[in-house]
Design an enzyme around this catalytic site. Sequence first.
Site, PDB file in Angstrom:
ATOM      1  N   LYS A  84       0.848  -1.191   0.000  1.00  0.00           N
ATOM      2  CA  LYS A  84       0.000   0.000   0.000  1.00  0.00           C
ATOM      3  C   LYS A  84       0.886   1.246   0.000  1.00  0.00           C
ATOM      4  CE  LYS A  84      -3.797   1.629   3.035  1.00  0.00           C
ATOM      5  NZ  LYS A  84      -4.538   1.209   4.272  1.00  0.00           N
ATOM      6  N   SER A 158      -9.093   0.979   3.671  1.00  0.00           N
ATOM      7  CA  SER A 158      -8.394   1.818   2.716  1.00  0.00           C
ATOM      8  C   SER A 158      -7.368   1.049   1.885  1.00  0.00           C
ATOM      9  CB  SER A 158      -7.683   2.952   3.483  1.00  0.00           C
ATOM     10  OG  SER A 158      -6.768   2.449   4.440  1.00  0.00           O
ATOM     11  N   SER A 182      -9.194  -1.365   7.797  1.00  0.00           N
ATOM     12  CA  SER A 182      -8.713  -1.116   6.438  1.00  0.00           C
ATOM     13  C   SER A 182      -8.051  -2.314   5.781  1.00  0.00           C
ATOM     14  CB  SER A 182      -7.733   0.060   6.439  1.00  0.00           C
ATOM     15  OG  SER A 182      -8.414   1.275   6.632  1.00  0.00           O
TER      16      SER A 182
END
Length: 616
Positions: A84, A158, A182
């Site tokens: 990420k 996320s 997330s």
Amino acid sequence: MSSLTAFPTVADIHRHLRAGTASLPELIELTLARIAGECPPEVFISLVDPGEVRRKARQLHDRLATDPGLPERLPLLGIPFVVKDNIDVAGLDTTCACPAFAYRPEHSAAVVERLEAAGAILIGKTNLDQFATGLVGIRSPYGEVRNPFHADYVSGGSSSGSAAAVALGLVPFALGTDTAGSGRVPAGFCNLVGIKPTPGLISTRGVFPACKSLDCVSILAHTVADAWTVASVLAGIDPQDAYTRRIEPLPPIVRTARVGLPTPLDFLADPVAQSAFDRALDILRRDAQFEFVEIPFEPFDQIARLLYDGPWVAERRLAIGDFFREHGEQIDPTVREIIGKADGKSAIDTFKALYRLEAGKRMAEAVFAQVDCLLVPTAPTIHKRATVAADPIARNSDFGLYTNFVNLLGMSALALPGPFRTDGLPAGITFIAPGGGDHRLAELGRRIEPLLHQRLGLSSAPPPRTTQALPPLPGTTPSVRLAVVGAHLSGMPLNWQLQERCGRLLGQTRTAAQYRLFALPGGEPRKPGLVRAAAGGAAIDVEVWELPSTHFGSFVASIPAPLGIGTLTLQDGSEVQGFLCEATAALDAEDITHFGGWRAYRANAQHHARSQGDRS
């Protein structure tokens, strides 16, 4: 070019490498080709230069050609992965999905360093909800990450790009982060396994924080075994990260699991989601290894509300610093609105919330005194992207109903694929345990995976079944090496006593040639007695286990006379703790030293019994 199947797991790749049916350069070419030809444009924010990726693959390939033992030392040898884009990678910008905020770090995050040291090959950095603020995956100027199963729906956030990359079969695993869900929510929406470790188990050094005191690096993979392999590489103290700490591991559940089922469960008027969870629950109820206990959910929901209604939102404001004030127009409007709530929080609010949180921790302790873990839907529903866009904060909050309280309470969690919804979308379930329950959850997940997990990512391929128990995390707590010789051997009747104390099998070996082995008289299970011999000794087969020091005392206390624990010398001259027998107890026992070990003796006894039965 390659016989590698689509959507490979770590185990698939290593099987091909061992068999010689594919090489590391071939694997990387296949990965790069998939990304170039099949990857939606919103999944990645940046990619490592393909030439650099190929160079690393060739370097590992050449090392493997001259060092056949390399796979034993590098558990992720040649495995491509992505991270990420709030996780630092030296030489690539960290954007946090905000181009105006981007910076280029000199050093990679600790987790990236550990993965590369274990042989993994980084491919690129993935899209996310800006500043890791969101559970939807659409708050990014780099594009809304569409759900791989239906583009009208959100992918979850996320860690949206990381989840999509794995679900699409581009890489076997990816790293995300998890503060409020997330890592778990995108796992649930993308048909993946998601490990949310105990806070402090895995270093967050080099991870741009959302809430530094709560953040965890999460792991997204196709199977529990793959995710656990990655966790085993990442876990451990980082001297440069004050938030890593020694985590007391909870033992796996080797008998019936008492599972807390929060009630009432709210699916936000989504009968399709409720039906999918009910099917998962029905499957587990039919399995004798589970006992379900209803517990009230309201106390956990009250803790969850502290995350965004309380002062922890100020940590997000602190992380961004002056950029929020000076460049607020560059921040996604919804993200700016959420983080802006911090300006209305006071020190008094902070202490009030901390008091409530401490009371919540006592509540959770009382709950886990009754159950081994909790079971919840990963998310109560899933929304279309247009639905979220119409009311972004409220619809985002829907997804955190069963995730927001977990990190606040210092817990561990494991998201697993469940039966698909009747509309064809994935639906996940999540097991939650107290801090230190990571191995407990992984072993539980491994055992039930064949019951619930239907297909690898977007493919139609069924997940492989992992029959071998997952080992505890190495080196996370002080331990004792223990040699076992009889009923505690793997597969023997008392081996569960080691497993439920987080024992980890290190290997098989023999003692030094100075012992004699006896079959002690008595009931079942039969027990051997190992005695140090003054003369005429022999080498005896043993297994060496690693047992956390904190569990060693209770294990020793359970050993009945005439057995005890003493210092054993192994064949290589090293010394470990091990089972020994009082010499007087062996006087009337059968000397079975010539068998060389307890397994051989038992096999001979069983063969003799069958022969006697055949003759009768």
